[in-house]
Design an enzyme around this catalytic site. Sequence first.
Site, mmCIF file in Angstrom:
data_model
loop_
_atom_site.group_PDB
_atom_site.id
_atom_site.type_symbol
_atom_site.label_atom_id
_atom_site.label_comp_id
_atom_site.label_asym_id
_atom_site.label_seq_id
_atom_site.Cartn_x
_atom_site.Cartn_y
_atom_site.Cartn_z
ATOM 1 C CG PHE A 1 -0.288 0.456 2.505
ATOM 2 C CD1 PHE A 1 -0.075 1.810 2.781
ATOM 3 C CD2 PHE A 1 0.159 -0.467 3.440
ATOM 4 C CE1 PHE A 1 0.554 2.226 3.953
ATOM 5 C CE2 PHE A 1 0.788 -0.066 4.606
ATOM 6 C CZ PHE A 1 0.988 1.285 4.862
ATOM 7 C CE LYS B 1 -2.902 -8.193 -4.819
ATOM 8 N NZ LYS B 1 -3.243 -7.271 -3.708
ATOM 9 C CB CYS C 1 10.538 -0.399 2.910
ATOM 10 S SG CYS C 1 11.233 0.127 1.363
HETATM 11 P P1 NAD Z 1 1.386 -6.596 3.039
HETATM 12 O O1 NAD Z 1 2.399 -7.677 3.122
HETATM 13 O O2 NAD Z 1 0.267 -6.586 4.009
HETATM 14 O O3 NAD Z 1 0.677 -6.602 1.585
HETATM 15 C C1 NAD Z 1 1.416 -6.601 0.404
HETATM 16 C C2 NAD Z 1 0.622 -7.301 -0.699
HETATM 17 O O4 NAD Z 1 0.405 -8.663 -0.333
HETATM 18 C C3 NAD Z 1 -0.741 -6.698 -0.958
HETATM 19 O O5 NAD Z 1 -0.947 -6.669 -2.349
HETATM 20 C C4 NAD Z 1 -1.715 -7.655 -0.271
HETATM 21 O O6 NAD Z 1 -2.948 -7.748 -0.943
HETATM 22 C C5 NAD Z 1 -0.989 -8.980 -0.326
HETATM 23 N N1 NAD Z 1 -1.228 -9.817 0.859
HETATM 24 C C6 NAD Z 1 -1.418 -9.389 2.144
HETATM 25 N N2 NAD Z 1 -1.575 -10.454 2.958
HETATM 26 C C7 NAD Z 1 -1.459 -11.551 2.192
HETATM 27 C C8 NAD Z 1 -1.528 -12.950 2.472
HETATM 28 N N3 NAD Z 1 -1.723 -13.405 3.696
HETATM 29 N N4 NAD Z 1 -1.383 -13.818 1.452
HETATM 30 C C9 NAD Z 1 -1.163 -13.363 0.199
HETATM 31 N N5 NAD Z 1 -1.097 -12.054 -0.125
HETATM 32 C C10 NAD Z 1 -1.242 -11.160 0.856
HETATM 33 O O7 NAD Z 1 2.196 -5.214 3.061
HETATM 34 P P2 NAD Z 1 1.622 -3.739 3.159
HETATM 35 O O8 NAD Z 1 1.084 -3.515 4.523
HETATM 36 O O9 NAD Z 1 0.766 -3.443 1.983
HETATM 37 O O10 NAD Z 1 2.969 -2.883 2.980
HETATM 38 C C11 NAD Z 1 3.811 -2.535 4.042
HETATM 39 C C12 NAD Z 1 4.979 -3.491 4.135
HETATM 40 O O11 NAD Z 1 5.707 -3.475 2.920
HETATM 41 C C13 NAD Z 1 5.989 -3.086 5.206
HETATM 42 O O12 NAD Z 1 6.410 -4.243 5.878
HETATM 43 C C14 NAD Z 1 7.131 -2.471 4.419
HETATM 44 O O13 NAD Z 1 8.393 -2.530 5.033
HETATM 45 C C15 NAD Z 1 7.100 -3.312 3.185
HETATM 46 N N6 NAD Z 1 7.759 -2.663 2.079
HETATM 47 C C16 NAD Z 1 8.977 -3.118 1.718
HETATM 48 C C17 NAD Z 1 9.666 -2.513 0.695
HETATM 49 C C18 NAD Z 1 11.020 -2.999 0.293
HETATM 50 O O14 NAD Z 1 11.533 -2.558 -0.711
HETATM 51 N N7 NAD Z 1 11.632 -3.886 1.048
HETATM 52 C C19 NAD Z 1 9.089 -1.418 0.018
HETATM 53 C C20 NAD Z 1 7.818 -0.987 0.417
HETATM 54 C C21 NAD Z 1 7.157 -1.614 1.445
#
Ligand code: NAD
Length: 488
Positions: A148, A172, A280
């Site tokens: 997000f 997605k 992140c």
């Molecule tokens: P999230 O893991 O909740 O969701 C990411 C994606 O995965 C979304 O599209 C969501 O629909 C899907 N998803 C969520 N739960 C799932 C499940 N149980 N099974 C399958 N798919 C699932 O992450 P978020 O809250 O959207 O984003 C924040 C996180 O992203 C933080 O931990 C942040 O550090 C990380 N992030 C990392 C980077 C990087 O480059 N390392 C960059 C941006 C964000």
Amino acid sequence: MKIINYINGEWLEPTVSEYANVINPATGEVIAETPLCGDVEVAAAAKAAATAFPAWRATPAQDRIQYLFRLRDLLKANIDEIGRTITIECGKTLDEAKAEMVRAIENVEVACGMPMMMKGEISEDIAPGIDEIMLRQPLGVCATIAPFNFPGMIPFWYLPYALATGNTYIIKPSEKVSMTMQLIFRLIEQVGFPKGVINLVNGSKDAVDAILDHPAIRAITFVGSTNVAQYIYRRAAENGKRVQAQGGAKNPVIILPDANMEMATNIIADSAFGCAGQRCLAVSLAVTVAEARNTFTELICDAASSRVVGYGLDDGVQMGPVISQISKERVEQLIGLGAKEGATALVDGRGTTIKGYESGSFVRPTVLADVQPGSEIWKTEIFGPVLSMMHVNTIDEAIKLANSHAYGNQASLFTSSGLAARKFRYEVEAGNIGINIGVAAPMAFFPFSGWKESFFGDMHGQGMDAVEFFTQKKVVIERWPKEWSRKF
Ligand code: NAD
């Protein structure tokens, strides 16, 4: 607004029964509904992308990038509207939202160099009269699962490279912020890519699982939290797919006594509290060394308490809300947990309400001092505007502390010593390093290089890593003996 899918060059309203609300986190209003799609929609997108692949692959790279040049121009021309959409659904300020799109555009620009970047190699006469050639070929259908916090930028760490190398694509987005890609796909439609080359499927876990299991999808990139990253990495690998999964972070910043404290504080405050700490690459653990402690503590507390918090579209606002009420409650609970574990909230952002936006999910910047190594608050990614502070006596202790953390997305050092900077760069175990830099976000022509629990995979996003990821190498060894050939 009803969010719909874009499959095979057409906007399609899926027939699903479940929707997730997209909520403006500053006002609490429901502003859109994301359809929670699954197997059917992913299968349709995969079919469209697989059908489009042979012709797209056979399109010369220099012709494929013409579409990207047009996309770049449209993204630039529409940056204000895209920025506003990001602010409305994600909460960051308009400047932060537009800055995100600048990085997205930069990736499109870099991928426009693909005719040069994806060239192969040849060695003549590896044995008499025998030549060896390495070609790069696209994989087929690839997909991105996005988080997000950067609804506009993160898909662009991958999409332009995948398309320019000749793959077809499915995106997605996060169901929490699906409006931005809806708008960007209106531009993608205007670009006029051939049908099926690029597709949008909305949803959450069911859509992700369908992507992970679909046999036609050859490669997956994921960005999100570490638990989900591990799940995606494992399941995609089990299904024989190429996969890279970027996970969470807890980024240390070390402040040496010889740092320019004012500059360090301004930069660290921007990193820790910018985008409400939901980057992140936000620094979240500040480690002061020796006499840096007092001055830095005083300055960072001032910076935290004076930050202007409010709706990201309003003038003068420096920090918006966190993504949701659930996130606000979680961040506040973690601050409480930190206090229980012995930390002191020098600046406490809990219980924030902003006049005129009483239903918003605001948490003001928070500074927690004396956080203990190994405590829950030290281990956990908070993903909110909370800077935890620790203190040590030497740079060796500080680096050891940084390296003892499970994550390795970014580490920063503030100093005026080249020697200390070199030591830090050499010894610290993280993939993105900042020296007097608070958000060490690699330019598009460098890889976004998280390590340890922040990354699962081999090749990263952006630049040449993306070219490697989205192509497979083919090696050809050729012999054309004289005696087999007609004479001319
Ligand atoms: P999230 O893991 O909740 O969701 C990411 C994606 O995965 C979304 O599209 C969501 O629909 C899907 N998803 C969520 N739960 C799932 C499940 N149980 N099974 C399958 N798919 C699932 O992450 P978020 O809250 O959207 O984003 C924040 C996180 O992203 C933080 O931990 C942040 O550090 C990380 N992030 C990392 C980077 C990087 O480059 N390392 C960059 C941006 C964000």
